[in-house]
Design a protein around this motif. Structure first.
Motif, PDB file in Angstrom:
ATOM      1  N   ASN A   1      -0.409 -12.851   3.287  1.00  0.00           N
ATOM      2  CA  ASN A   1      -0.768 -11.929   4.372  1.00  0.00           C
ATOM      3  C   ASN A   1       0.245 -10.801   4.450  1.00  0.00           C
ATOM      4  N   CYS A   2      -0.065  -9.817   5.226  1.00  0.00           N
ATOM      5  CA  CYS A   2       0.710  -8.594   5.098  1.00  0.00           C
ATOM      6  C   CYS A   2       0.838  -7.903   6.451  1.00  0.00           C
ATOM      7  N   PRO A   3       2.010  -7.371   6.733  1.00  0.00           N
ATOM      8  CA  PRO A   3       2.184  -6.734   8.044  1.00  0.00           C
ATOM      9  C   PRO A   3       1.598  -5.327   8.129  1.00  0.00           C
ATOM     10  N   LEU A   4       1.101  -4.788   7.009  1.00  0.00           N
ATOM     11  CA  LEU A   4       0.685  -3.382   7.049  1.00  0.00           C
ATOM     12  C   LEU A   4      -0.701  -3.181   7.660  1.00  0.00           C
ATOM     13  N   GLY A   5      -1.531  -4.186   7.574  1.00  0.00           N
ATOM     14  CA  GLY A   5      -2.813  -4.160   8.293  1.00  0.00           C
ATOM     15  C   GLY A   5      -3.796  -3.090   7.857  1.00  0.00           C
ATOM     16  N   CYS A   6      -3.940  -2.846   6.555  1.00  0.00           N
ATOM     17  CA  CYS A   6      -4.961  -1.891   6.100  1.00  0.00           C
ATOM     18  C   CYS A   6      -6.339  -2.413   6.512  1.00  0.00           C
ATOM     19  N   THR A   7      -7.202  -1.496   6.909  1.00  0.00           N
ATOM     20  CA  THR A   7      -8.512  -1.919   7.433  1.00  0.00           C
ATOM     21  C   THR A   7      -9.332  -2.677   6.402  1.00  0.00           C
ATOM     22  N   TYR A   8      -9.183  -2.277   5.142  1.00  0.00           N
ATOM     23  CA  TYR A   8     -10.045  -2.835   4.102  1.00  0.00           C
ATOM     24  C   TYR A   8      -9.450  -4.074   3.455  1.00  0.00           C
ATOM     25  N   CYS A   9      -8.286  -4.500   3.928  1.00  0.00           N
ATOM     26  CA  CYS A   9      -7.544  -5.529   3.192  1.00  0.00           C
ATOM     27  C   CYS A   9      -8.366  -6.801   3.024  1.00  0.00           C
ATOM     28  N   ILE A  10      -8.504  -7.189   1.803  1.00  0.00           N
ATOM     29  CA  ILE A  10      -9.288  -8.367   1.436  1.00  0.00           C
ATOM     30  C   ILE A  10      -8.674  -9.639   2.033  1.00  0.00           C
ATOM     31  N   LEU A  11      -7.364  -9.582   2.293  1.00  0.00           N
ATOM     32  CA  LEU A  11      -6.691 -10.786   2.784  1.00  0.00           C
ATOM     33  C   LEU A  11      -7.225 -11.233   4.139  1.00  0.00           C
ATOM     34  N   GLN A  12      -7.838 -10.301   4.851  1.00  0.00           N
ATOM     35  CA  GLN A  12      -8.379 -10.664   6.166  1.00  0.00           C
ATOM     36  C   GLN A  12      -9.472 -11.720   6.052  1.00  0.00           C
TER      37      GLN A  12
ATOM     38  N   PHE B   1      -0.943 -10.771  -2.772  1.00  0.00           N
ATOM     39  CA  PHE B   1      -1.268 -11.425  -1.499  1.00  0.00           C
ATOM     40  C   PHE B   1      -0.406 -10.941  -0.343  1.00  0.00           C
ATOM     41  N   THR B   2       0.395  -9.944  -0.606  1.00  0.00           N
ATOM     42  CA  THR B   2       1.192  -9.310   0.438  1.00  0.00           C
ATOM     43  C   THR B   2       1.729  -8.010  -0.154  1.00  0.00           C
ATOM     44  N   ASP B   3       2.437  -7.232   0.624  1.00  0.00           N
ATOM     45  CA  ASP B   3       3.091  -6.047   0.072  1.00  0.00           C
ATOM     46  C   ASP B   3       4.432  -6.506  -0.507  1.00  0.00           C
ATOM     47  N   SER B   4       4.748  -6.035  -1.716  1.00  0.00           N
ATOM     48  CA  SER B   4       5.946  -6.548  -2.398  1.00  0.00           C
ATOM     49  C   SER B   4       7.258  -6.230  -1.674  1.00  0.00           C
TER      50      SER B   4
ATOM     51  N   THR C   1       3.679  -1.656  -3.683  1.00  0.00           N
ATOM     52  CA  THR C   1       3.915  -1.444  -2.253  1.00  0.00           C
ATOM     53  C   THR C   1       3.175  -0.228  -1.706  1.00  0.00           C
ATOM     54  N   LYS C   2       3.069  -0.197  -0.391  1.00  0.00           N
ATOM     55  CA  LYS C   2       2.631   1.024   0.294  1.00  0.00           C
ATOM     56  C   LYS C   2       3.716   1.453   1.274  1.00  0.00           C
ATOM     57  N   THR C   3       4.908   0.933   1.075  1.00  0.00           N
ATOM     58  CA  THR C   3       6.011   1.305   1.965  1.00  0.00           C
ATOM     59  C   THR C   3       6.924   2.299   1.244  1.00  0.00           C
TER      60      THR C   3
HETATM   61  S1  SF4 Z   1      -1.823  -6.555   1.216  1.00  0.00           S
HETATM   62 FE1  SF4 Z   1      -2.178  -4.449   0.562  1.00  0.00          FE
HETATM   63  S2  SF4 Z   1      -4.187  -3.908   1.335  1.00  0.00           S
HETATM   64 FE2  SF4 Z   1      -3.548  -5.749   2.443  1.00  0.00          FE
HETATM   65  S3  SF4 Z   1      -2.596  -4.933   4.308  1.00  0.00           S
HETATM   66 FE3  SF4 Z   1      -0.974  -5.223   2.818  1.00  0.00          FE
HETATM   67  S4  SF4 Z   1      -0.750  -3.261   1.833  1.00  0.00           S
HETATM   68 FE4  SF4 Z   1      -2.719  -3.231   2.883  1.00  0.00          FE
END
Ligand code: SF4
Lengths: 336, 361
Positions: B85-96, B136-139, B168-170
């Motif tokens: 899971n990931c703290p960035l919370g992208c709307t499309y994130c498949i992990l949801q 499965f998360t942001d690195s 990453t997206k950070t």
């Molecule tokens: S794992 Fe990737 S897509 Fe999912 S919330 Fe984090 S940065 Fe966004």
């Protein structure tokens, strides 16, 4: 005793019924009520012919008459028959708490009949006032024949708390499915009402209705227009007017309209394909289908034949059809 | 980015683990409670909701091949999972829709499991392991808390048959820049169009900040990767993605880019409901999707080809040697969008392994 803890059962078998004035009984669906959308007539007929076989159970409400624990329908039927008083088994308020009363009625009902979806929702909403979701999921959802999933619990709670009576009646009649109700519950109240009123103008089957709700939610989001407003637009209202005939083909027509609006490019591809196929003037016993969504590259041809020579003729004929080689072109035009 | 946690849930069996104790110490002041592992936790790491962090043991393998499917060409990546899971919370994130236990999860036994992972790699000296922690998360998002990246960098830089990619997206690259290691390490950024980044990736760093971080890493001698995934259809997408490509050109030199992946938005059908509910204003569901051969929803093929061809042509015009590849696409789409195809997953693996050899020997 902690909240949600269940007291030991009382022995009610020896309790003698006493007459209770009907006006002293609270007839609003109370904390134990799990009856909805029922027909009182058969019960009235039975009471007329055989009298009251099983007396209702009521509980004293502090200085405010009595609440029905079990036998709500019987009380209503007797009132409708004009009985001024009803023999009831009476519980003092302190003898049984709200949860215990609710569970007693639940188990009595479970043993005797099936619940409709709104009644299941009533049970779940009432249990939620006393028990943690986990307990409801683990113990009571299976008893009601429901999947023990939090999302399902949420839908049933929503059905009881947020659906208006027309939608509840549609659920009982089976013209609205629980899944479609769940989707409607995600909408704002005005949108929900407008969409429901639009939907019931068509004779959608359950699956079509879910598709229609899904498509309309998408279209509203894509166009940035609230559902209530979208459905007032000319093409939607015209469709609903036509839908009044309530025939299955109108439902199919409505669905194709929604699909074409939601998937314009895909629809054009499908139309283009159909046009190319019909331009081939194939015999009626030959059918060509495109892959679902044009995702794979495998098209399908079906030949119906009765004997080998018919098949041989058909193959000979097909090999001479011009335009066959262009049948898989994925353009949106109609070919020749 | 600062990681905000409202409550920590510690799995009972993980409480005494030194890593748990260290993380609890790091987050001193944040309330924590011990919970049985089976407890279904409500809430998740989501803006507006209570932010939960779970510290627990990971029971399965830490290193697993990317779960590709038969019908689409997969890159043969190895996924390393120190957290989920990931703290960035992208709307499309498949992990949801992927994990049935919401909340950010850190697997405290990662440190000792790493030796096992390295043993697997060392056991096959002739194979190239392309490993990444960003699946499965942001690195980088949790590194301030775990500090594991430093260890990974040291471990991978000593290997000759593996690379590790931090995706990453950070813009949180300070710890990476401070590390002395560069060999066999790929710093990667997921990029999107400016409007998608602003609208759908709200918890992530702004595009420019990501690219500034990329530039800093490039200047510090790191090999870079970029991922345009998911490419999302939206009005004006061509101009919008072009803006990102222009920014990319403005910030980094193409010479040290090992690969650029392209993938259009795809999702498990169950994600649709989740996105609608959690992100009602998101636009990612607006395209024309059909069910793909792997059961996931994807844009209809001509739309995918259109987007992927556009991106690959623009990238090619920028530099012809970027190692552009498609993520989970069919042979036909490869051919139509890229003008060539690796034909099979093995073919794509060979292509990417060759890129690794070219950059790291
Ligand atoms: S794992 Fe990737 S897509 Fe999912 S919330 Fe984090 S940065 Fe966004």
């Amino acid at each position: 005793m902690e909240k949600g803890e269940i007291k030991k059962p009382l022995d009610l078998s020896t309790r003698n019924p006493e007459p209770v004035p009907i006006d002293a009984i609270d007839l609003n669906p109370g904390g134990c009520c799990m009856s909805y959308g029922f027909d009182l007539e058969p019960l009235k007929e039975s009471l007329r012919l055989h009298g009251l076989l099983n007396t209702p159970l009521v509980r004293e409400k502090r200085g405010r008459g009595f609440g029905v624990v079990s036998g709500y329908r019987r009380v209503l039927a007797l009132k409708a028959l004009g009985s001024p008083e009803i023999p009831c088994r009476i519980l003092a308020e302190r003898e049984m708490d709200d949860l215990q009363a609710l569970l007693l009625n639940l188990h009595e009902n479970l043993a005797a009949r099936r619940f409709n979806e709104v009644e299941k929702a009533m049970v779940i909403a009432r249990l939620s006032m006393h028990l943690a979701p986990r307990e409801i999921l683990k113990t009571y959802m299976p008893l009601l024949g429901l999947h023990s999933r939090p999302s399902v619990l949420e839908i049933y709670r929503g059905i009881e708390n947020d659906l208006d009576s027309t939608m509840k009646q549609a659920l009982v009649r089976g013209s609205l499915s629980v899944q479609a109700a769940g989707m409607l519950l995600e909408l704002e109240k005005g949108d929900r009402k407008a969409l429901f009123e639009w939907l019931i103008k068509f004779k959608f089957n359950m699956n079509q209705m879910i598709q229609a709700v899904d498509l309309i939610i998408d279209i509203s989001s894509i166009e940035g227009v609230r559902i209530a407003r979208l459905l007032k637009e000319d093409e939607f209202s015209a469709l609903a007017e036509e839908g009044q005939g309530n025939r299955p083909q109108q439902a199919r027509h409505a669905l194709s309209f929604l699909r074409a609006k939601r998937f314009p490019r895909l629809t054009r591809m499908e139309q283009g394909f159909r046009k190319r196929v019909s331009g081939l003037n194939l015999p009626p016993k030959v059918r060509i289908q495109h892959p679902p969504g044009f995702e794979s590259t495998e098209y399908r041809m079906e030949i119906v034949f009765e004997n080998g020579s018919e098949l041989a003729d058909m193959i000979r004929f097909l090999s001479s059809v011009s335009g066959l080689e262009r049948i898989c072109e994925e353009g949106e035009g109609g070919g020749r | 980015m600062t990681l905000r946690v409202d409550e920590i849930l510690v799995a009972r069996d993980a409480l005494r683990h030194p890593e748990t104790q260290r993380i609890l110490e790091c987050l001193k002041g944040t309330p924590h409670r011990v919970a049985d592992i089976e407890e279904p936790f409500r809430g998740s790491y989501d803006p507006g909701e209570k932010r939960l962090l779970r510290l627990e043991f990971h029971r399965g393998a830490f290193l697993k091949p990317c779960p590709g499917t038969r019908n689409y060409i997969c890159c043969g990546y190895q996924v390393l999972t120190p957290a989920a899971n990931c703290p960035l919370g992208c709307t499309y994130c498949i992990l949801q829709a992927y994990f049935n236990r919401p909340g950010l999860r850190i697997f405290v036994n990662f440190r000792e499991a790493l030796d096992g992972v390295l043993a697997v790699i060392d056991n096959e000296p002739d194979r190239v392991f392309r490993v990444g922690t960003g699946e499965f998360t942001d690195s980088l998002a949790l590194d301030a808390l775990t500090g594991w990246n430093r260890r990974l960098m040291a471990a991978f830089s000593r290997r000759s048959n593996a690379v590790i990619e931090f995706k990453t997206k950070t813009s949180a690259v300070r710890a990476m820049l401070e590390s002395p290691h560069r060999r066999r390490i790929i710093m990667s950024w997921s990029l999107n169009s400016p409007s998608m980044a602003a609208w759908e990736e709200r918890g992530a760093a702004p595009l420019r900040a990501r690219l500034e971080a990329a530039r800093a890493c490039q200047e510090a001698g790191f090999v870079l990767g970029f991922h345009f995934d998911p490419l999302v259809m939206h009005p004006g997408w061509r101009e919008d993605y072009m803006r990102t490509l222009d920014l990319l050109d403005a910030y980094v030199e193409p010479g040290s880019i090992i690969w650029v992946s392209l993938g259009t938005f795809r999702f498990m059908p169950a994600l649709k409901e989740v996105i609608r509910r959690r992100h009602p204003r998101s636009r990612v569901l607006h395209g024309e999707f059909v069910r793909g051969l792997d059961g996931k929803m994807r844009y209809i093929r001509p739309l995918r080809v259109e987007m992927l061809r556009f991106m690959s042509e623009k990238l090619k015009a920028w530099d012809r040697d970027l190692g552009v590849y498609l993520c989970m696409e069919s042979d036909v789409v490869w051919q139509e969008a890229m003008g060539w195809t690796p034909r099979t997953s093995e073919g794509l693996s060979r292509y990417l392994d060759a890129r690794v050899r070219k950059f790291f020997g």
